[in-house]
Motif scaffolding. Structure first.
Motif, PDB file in Angstrom:
ATOM      1  N   HIS A   1      33.796  46.567  35.561  1.00 35.17           N
ATOM      2  CA  HIS A   1      35.093  46.724  36.211  1.00 35.17           C
ATOM      3  C   HIS A   1      36.060  45.751  35.554  1.00 35.17           C
ATOM      4  O   HIS A   1      35.837  44.535  35.553  1.00 35.17           O
ATOM      5  N   ALA A   2      37.121  46.293  34.959  1.00 33.35           N
ATOM      6  CA  ALA A   2      38.139  45.469  34.306  1.00 33.35           C
ATOM      7  C   ALA A   2      39.503  45.895  34.822  1.00 33.35           C
ATOM      8  O   ALA A   2      39.819  47.093  34.866  1.00 33.35           O
ATOM      9  N   LEU A   3      40.312  44.925  35.204  1.00 34.15           N
ATOM     10  CA  LEU A   3      41.621  45.227  35.790  1.00 34.15           C
ATOM     11  C   LEU A   3      42.687  44.367  35.141  1.00 34.15           C
ATOM     12  O   LEU A   3      42.555  43.141  35.063  1.00 34.15           O
ATOM     13  N   ARG A   4      43.744  45.037  34.694  1.00 34.48           N
ATOM     14  CA  ARG A   4      44.927  44.331  34.196  1.00 34.48           C
ATOM     15  C   ARG A   4      45.858  44.142  35.379  1.00 34.48           C
ATOM     16  O   ARG A   4      46.619  45.031  35.761  1.00 34.48           O
ATOM     17  N   VAL A   5      45.786  42.978  36.019  1.00 35.04           N
ATOM     18  CA  VAL A   5      46.551  42.712  37.227  1.00 35.04           C
ATOM     19  C   VAL A   5      48.041  42.669  36.928  1.00 35.04           C
ATOM     20  O   VAL A   5      48.863  43.187  37.696  1.00 35.04           O
ATOM     21  N   SER A   6      48.390  42.049  35.815  1.00 37.90           N
ATOM     22  CA  SER A   6      49.787  41.940  35.403  1.00 37.90           C
ATOM     23  C   SER A   6      49.814  41.762  33.898  1.00 37.90           C
ATOM     24  O   SER A   6      48.778  41.784  33.235  1.00 37.90           O
ATOM     25  N   ASP A   7      51.018  41.590  33.364  1.00 40.64           N
ATOM     26  CA  ASP A   7      51.127  41.334  31.931  1.00 40.64           C
ATOM     27  C   ASP A   7      50.535  39.988  31.549  1.00 40.64           C
ATOM     28  O   ASP A   7      50.311  39.715  30.365  1.00 40.64           O
ATOM     29  N   LYS A   8      50.283  39.142  32.553  1.00 38.38           N
ATOM     30  CA  LYS A   8      49.809  37.792  32.289  1.00 38.38           C
ATOM     31  C   LYS A   8      48.348  37.559  32.666  1.00 38.38           C
ATOM     32  O   LYS A   8      47.760  36.569  32.241  1.00 38.38           O
ATOM     33  N   PHE A   9      47.790  38.428  33.456  1.00 34.27           N
ATOM     34  CA  PHE A   9      46.447  38.150  33.973  1.00 34.27           C
ATOM     35  C   PHE A   9      45.626  39.427  34.055  1.00 34.27           C
ATOM     36  O   PHE A   9      46.099  40.474  34.501  1.00 34.27           O
ATOM     37  N   ALA A  10      44.373  39.310  33.605  1.00 30.76           N
ATOM     38  CA  ALA A  10      43.394  40.388  33.737  1.00 30.76           C
ATOM     39  C   ALA A  10      42.028  39.751  33.967  1.00 30.76           C
ATOM     40  O   ALA A  10      41.797  38.585  33.624  1.00 30.76           O
ATOM     41  N   TYR A  11      41.142  40.512  34.534  1.00 32.75           N
ATOM     42  CA  TYR A  11      39.788  40.001  34.751  1.00 32.75           C
ATOM     43  C   TYR A  11      38.775  41.107  34.491  1.00 32.75           C
ATOM     44  O   TYR A  11      39.107  42.299  34.426  1.00 32.75           O
ATOM     45  N   LYS A  12      37.514  40.694  34.366  1.00 30.65           N
ATOM     46  CA  LYS A  12      36.445  41.644  34.079  1.00 30.65           C
ATOM     47  C   LYS A  12      35.163  41.164  34.738  1.00 30.65           C
ATOM     48  O   LYS A  12      34.841  39.971  34.734  1.00 30.65           O
ATOM     49  N   ILE A  13      34.404  42.115  35.313  1.00 34.87           N
ATOM     50  CA  ILE A  13      33.096  41.833  35.902  1.00 34.87           C
ATOM     51  C   ILE A  13      32.116  42.868  35.353  1.00 34.87           C
ATOM     52  O   ILE A  13      32.407  44.070  35.345  1.00 34.87           O
ATOM     53  N   THR A  14      30.983  42.405  34.889  1.00 37.25           N
ATOM     54  CA  THR A  14      29.946  43.315  34.412  1.00 37.25           C
ATOM     55  C   THR A  14      28.616  42.929  35.031  1.00 37.25           C
ATOM     56  O   THR A  14      28.381  41.772  35.389  1.00 37.25           O
ATOM     57  N   GLY A  15      27.739  43.910  35.156  1.00 32.49           N
ATOM     58  CA  GLY A  15      26.419  43.642  35.715  1.00 32.49           C
ATOM     59  C   GLY A  15      25.413  44.675  35.257  1.00 32.49           C
ATOM     60  O   GLY A  15      25.768  45.794  34.866  1.00 32.49           O
ATOM     61  N   MET A  16      24.145  44.299  35.309  1.00 33.73           N
ATOM     62  CA  MET A  16      23.082  45.172  34.845  1.00 33.73           C
ATOM     63  C   MET A  16      21.784  44.811  35.548  1.00 33.73           C
ATOM     64  O   MET A  16      21.517  43.642  35.849  1.00 33.73           O
ATOM     65  N   TYR A  17      20.972  45.835  35.853  1.00 35.13           N
ATOM     66  CA  TYR A  17      19.608  45.621  36.336  1.00 35.13           C
ATOM     67  C   TYR A  17      18.711  46.684  35.722  1.00 35.13           C
ATOM     68  O   TYR A  17      19.061  47.878  35.703  1.00 35.13           O
TER      69      TYR A  17
END
Length: 966
Positions: free
Chosen positions: A268-284
């Motif tokens: 899951h990756a989200l570009r919150v604004s032109d200044k901030f984005a985040y990403k979460i990844t996971g696996m099992y």
């Protein structure tokens, strides 16, 4: 609060204190538009980049729509690129608050040999100007290959040696010199070294390089210390993850297949604004691993060894061995991305992974039980058209949990940590460029004394490095690259310089009918000894039937043999030995034995025999009538034979016999050589390469050929027995002669024997005959000064490491890629190296135990193709051949095909040919974002072994369903 949490909190604070103001946002401009295929008008998921900045995005894969916002007023160059299409660059001028629409059509081209290559930090160069052989693997190519991990795609690449020891464990290196628990390939994940701290092993199955999140993989073959860092003498594998700014969205995938394999991945990756984005990844993931077959001779050897300490070893062996075939892994990662300007970015990331699996290692077969690996990383980078700065710091930490070694009582305790800081600056001057930087790395092993033992308080390693590289374009066709790196480490205390010189020549007009690139390079690289080689201090076992321990000992500080000059006046050498005789356990002795000590042991043995039994034995030996020697007379004789009454003197010299781990016999040596502190292995390589692009062949043909010559010296050898036994082959005759003299000098004993008609010589022979089978075969061992046993302590035989040898070898890597039509493509590659095994003569060493196996084949090849239909369906097929080759890696040995040892049963791995097929369908319209892929590796189910000590592997079919929401 752990290190990862601290990094995430710090990044969050930066977000809070650096928001963009509303006024600023109102002044920003943006660019929008669509990217389409020039042939059919369909949308393309092109990468849209503002040249000279870190700003960009990815167009929608169906509609081709894109938007780049938050731009300051001014003039920009916008680049549109996609693998398989000619890149396009457009210029645009933006006013405050303006929105400009920029629609672009891309045209299909030949197989992509352009693009950019990341060097060291974030410095990039054109791939066609890169002075080393390398390949770039795209995200699309990875998605078309369903495997247990993203590492699987590497098996198709030129010069990659991959020997799989389990469902999801493959030892992967470049150009050979593979090993169990291999770490020779320099594996990076987003600029961070991915190897396990301290041990240095690559466990690619649990790195953060998830299939859903890998943007590309760069594979660089050959030594590259000057460009990439200290110890990079075997190539680089660099996984780059997707940027949440340019590639936001949510993706999930479910894979399942044979061996009860199942794998869940999410991103899951989200570009919150032109200044901030985040990403979460996971696996099992989980699976039933391949198992040993006790009916197979090679498997049965290791199954029995694994069962050694079991309560009922035979029952354990009958059940197929002790190995647990349950395989489990997990991985969770997160990152925060901050744009501090159009040209500046700050990234904080961290994660943890875990593993339960059977793994081959240099000290035996490991059961990873609750093994955990954690990392935290911060990166800062800024770039404009002429210069850039890159800085990062990261921490890698592992925790072995309840892991243990099969076949022993050894639990693996390892909570080691690695700290790394890197700074880099680069600048472009017209057609020329320079880049330089510094590296600091601190390794902190922590084994709680279980693995590093007495070295636990002195096993830290500090490394400092600096580098500089310059590239000069003498003309449009000719460029020169020079690089130099200097490194110092606190263990060897040596300063090493790694130079590199290269030239790249382009022949023919670029992007026209054909392009030919010729490159040549010279490189020197150094590889430091590993933590085990340096600091190992562990009880590896004991000599059966004795109390003598066998220890594995690292050689970071070397080992000196004890010596006493006075011993050299009467013994063969001045070596100080530790006696193994029970009357003087732990005491010092010369190389040999004092006969009075032997006499004391002999008398004690005779005295332990009951008088009645001894009397009968003497009568029988002398052929006397029964009861001639009475029990009372026998007791008198034994009393007179005691050291108090019969003096036996003399010294008998001994021989030094070192156990040959191949034959099981003793090799005799005249003296011992001290073990010097380990040095770094030096690799010198000269390479010549060619790349040809032929646009007139089909839709395009690319040919690559690289030939190289390498010289390696000062290998870090395997653990070899160093401690010699002191054996006295003529002990029986020497003692018998000295005893005869002692009896003759005892008038009471000599008189009693004379009345019986027995001479002192005959009596001595009679005594020796009684005890000949009990005389010791070894009387002492020679211990190193730092390992000597104190009185009453268990003596130790030492296995240790040495630098040895130098070898020369040559190799060739060749490959082709043919785009026969828009839908049909083919690939093929072969690799050849001149030798796969180097014995002691080739290494210029006298010790026959010193040898090196490539642990990879002399010849291997792959050939395949793919058909991609316009409707979203694809099908691929590939065959791969691996020639027979020897293995010598820790306890896993199969070299008899090269040595032809008498009576040896360990043979090389057999050659094998495997056929892989794959297919998939990318859904569109109402089911847009959904795709189904399936891969069957070894479709013919050819059961084969890829590494000694590992079970045979067969077919592995896996299907994957992926859904993405952009």
């Amino acid at each position: 609060m752990n290190s990862v949490t601290r990094l995430l909190v710090a990044a969050g604070l930066i977000l809070l204190i650096a928001p963009a103001t509303t006024t600023q946002a109102q002044q920003r401009a943006r660019i929008t538009g669509t990217v389409t295929d020039a042939s059919d008008g369909g949308g393309l998921p092109a990468n849209v980049t503002i040249v000279g900045t870190l700003t960009g995005t990815q167009a929608d894969p169906v509609s081709g729509q894109y938007e780049v916002s938050g731009l300051d007023p001014g003039s920009y160059s916008v680049q549109f690129g996609l693998l398989g299409y000619v890149p396009v660059t457009e210029s645009v001028t933006l006013a405050a608050g303006q929105t400009v629409t920029l629609n672009v059509q891309l045209t299909e081209t030949v197989i992509d040999v352009g693009g950019e290559v990341t060097v060291v930090g974030n410095k990039v160069v054109k791939r066609e100007d890169f002075p080393m052989p390398m390949e770039t693997i795209s995200a699309a190519e990875i998605l078309n290959d369903v495997s247990t991990s993203s590492e699987g795609i590497l098996r198709k690449k030129t010069g990659v040696d991959m020997q799989c020891t389990g469902v999801d464990r493959c030892e992967t290196v470049l150009r050979g010199f593979n090993n169990a628990f291999s770490g020779s390939a320099y594996v990076l994940t987003d600029y961070r070294q991915a190897a396990v701290p301290s041990l240095g092993v690559n466990i690619n199955s649990i790195t953060p390089a998830l299939t859903l999140d890998v943007d590309r993989v760069e594979v660089v073959r050959g030594p590259a210390s000057a460009l990439y860092g200290a110890g990079v003498d075997a190539g680089v594998i660099h996984f780059f993850s997707k940027d949440p700014f340019t590639k936001p969205g949510t993706s999930i995938s479910v894979s399942g297949g044979e061996r009860s394999f199942i794998l869940f991945e999410g991103r899951h990756a989200l570009r919150v604004s032109d200044k901030f984005a985040y990403k979460i990844t996971g696996m099992y993931g989980q699976a039933d691993d391949w198992e040993l077959d006790i009916e197979d001779r090679a498997d049965s050897i290791f199954a029995r060894q694994d069962c050694a300490p079991a309560d009922d070893p035979e029952a354990c062996f009958a059940a197929g061995g002790a190995r647990n075939t349950d395989y489990n892994k997990y991985n969770v990662n997160g990152s925060l991305h901050f744009k501090l300007g159009d040209r500046t970015e700050f990234i904080a990331s961290g994660g943890q992974s875990g593993l339960d699996a059977t793994v081959l290692s240099g000290i035996g077969t490991l059961q990873a039980d609750g093994y955990a690996y954690t990392y935290g990383q911060v990166r800062f980078q800024t770039r404009n058209d002429r210069e850039g700065f890159f800085g990062q710091a990261y921490v890698n930490r592992n925790d072995a949990g309840d892991s243990f070694v099969y076949g022993s009582e050894l639990f693996v305790v390892d909570t080691s940590v690695l700290y790394n800081v890197q700074l880099q600056y680069d600048r472009t001057f017209g057609r020329h460029s320079v880049v330089g930087g510094v590296d600091l790395q601190f390794t902190r092993p922590d084994t709680d004394g279980k693995i590093n033992g007495r070295n636990e308080e002195r096993d830290n390693t500090d490394e400092y490095g600096a580098y500089a590289q310059g590239q000069v374009e003498l003309s449009r066709r000719l460029s020169l690259t020079g690089a130099v790196r200097g490194d110092y480490d606190s263990v060897t205390e040596d300063f090493q310089i790694s130079p590199r010189a290269a030239a790249t020549l382009h022949i023919g007009p670029r992007n026209r009918e054909k392009v030919h690139t010729v490159r040549g390079s010279f490189n020197i690289a150094f590889s430091s000894p590993g933590t085990n080689s340096n600091f190992l201090d562990i009880v590896a076992g004991s000599i059966p039937g004795t109390s003598i321990n066998v220890i594995g000992s690292g050689s970071a500080f070397g080992h000196e043999w004890r010596r006493d000059p006075q011993y050299g006046s009467f013994a063969p050498t001045d070596l100080v030995a530790t006696s193994l005789l029970p009357t003087s356990l732990g005491s010092e002795t010369p190389q040999g034995v004092f006969l009075q000590e032997i006499h004391g042991l002999v008398h004690a043995g005779v005295d332990a025999v009951p008088d009645e039994v001894l009397a009968a034995q003497i009568n029988a030996a002398l052929m006397l009538p029964p009861n001639t020697i009475t029990p009372q007379t026998a007791a008198l004789l034994v009393n007179q034979l005691s050291p108090a009454n019969t003096t036996v003197t003399g010294f008998t010299p001994g021989l030094l016999g070192v156990l040959n781990t191949t034959t099981g016999e003793l090799d005799f040596v005249s003296d011992l050589t001290d073990i010097e502190p380990l040095k770094k292995t030096t690799t010198t390589t000269v390479e010549l390469g060619y790349t040809g692009v032929f646009e007139s062949v089909g839709k395009g043909l690319v040919i690559n050929v690289d030939a190289y010559y390498s010289n390696k010296k000062d290998f870090v050898g395997p653990l070899l027995m160093e401690t010699p036994f002191v054996v006295v082959p003529n002990l029986e005759s020497s003692y018998q002669s000295a005893l005869a003299v002692g009896i003759g000098n005892n008038p009471v004993l000599a008189g009693i024997l004379g009345q019986l008609g027995v001479s002192p010589e005959a009596a001595a022979g009679l005594v020796v005959g009684f005890v000949s089978d009990q005389l010791p075969s070894a009387v002492a061992i020679v211990e190193a000064a730092d390992n000597v046993a104190s009185p009453g302590q268990t003596p130790e035989l030492m296995l240790s490491y040495r630098n040895f040898g130098k070898i020369d070898f040559t190799g060739v890597d060749a490959s082709f890629e043919l785009q026969a039509s828009n839908a049909l493509s083919f690939f093929g590659n072969v690799s050849y190296v001149s030798d796969d095994f180097f014995d002691n003569e080739e290494l210029e060493e006298e010790n026959v135990d010193l040898r090196v196996a490539l642990n990879a084949p002399k010849f291997k090849g792959r050939l395949g193709g793919q058909y991609t239909a316009p409707g979203g369906f694809y099908f691929n097929v590939a065959g791969r051949y691996t020639d027979s080759f020897p293995i010598q890696s820790g306890p896993y040995v199969g070299i008899n095909c090269r040595l032809d040892l008498p009576g040896a049963t360990d043979d090389c791995l057999e050659s094998y040919f495997l056929l892989d097929v794959g297919a998939g369908y990318v859904f569109r319209n109402q089911l847009d974002g959904l795709r189904f892929d399936v891969t069957v590796n070894n479709v013919l189910d050819d059961s084969h072994r890829e590494f000694i000590g590992a079970p045979k592997v067969g077919r592995m079919a896996i299907a994957r369903l992926t859904y993405t929401i952009n």
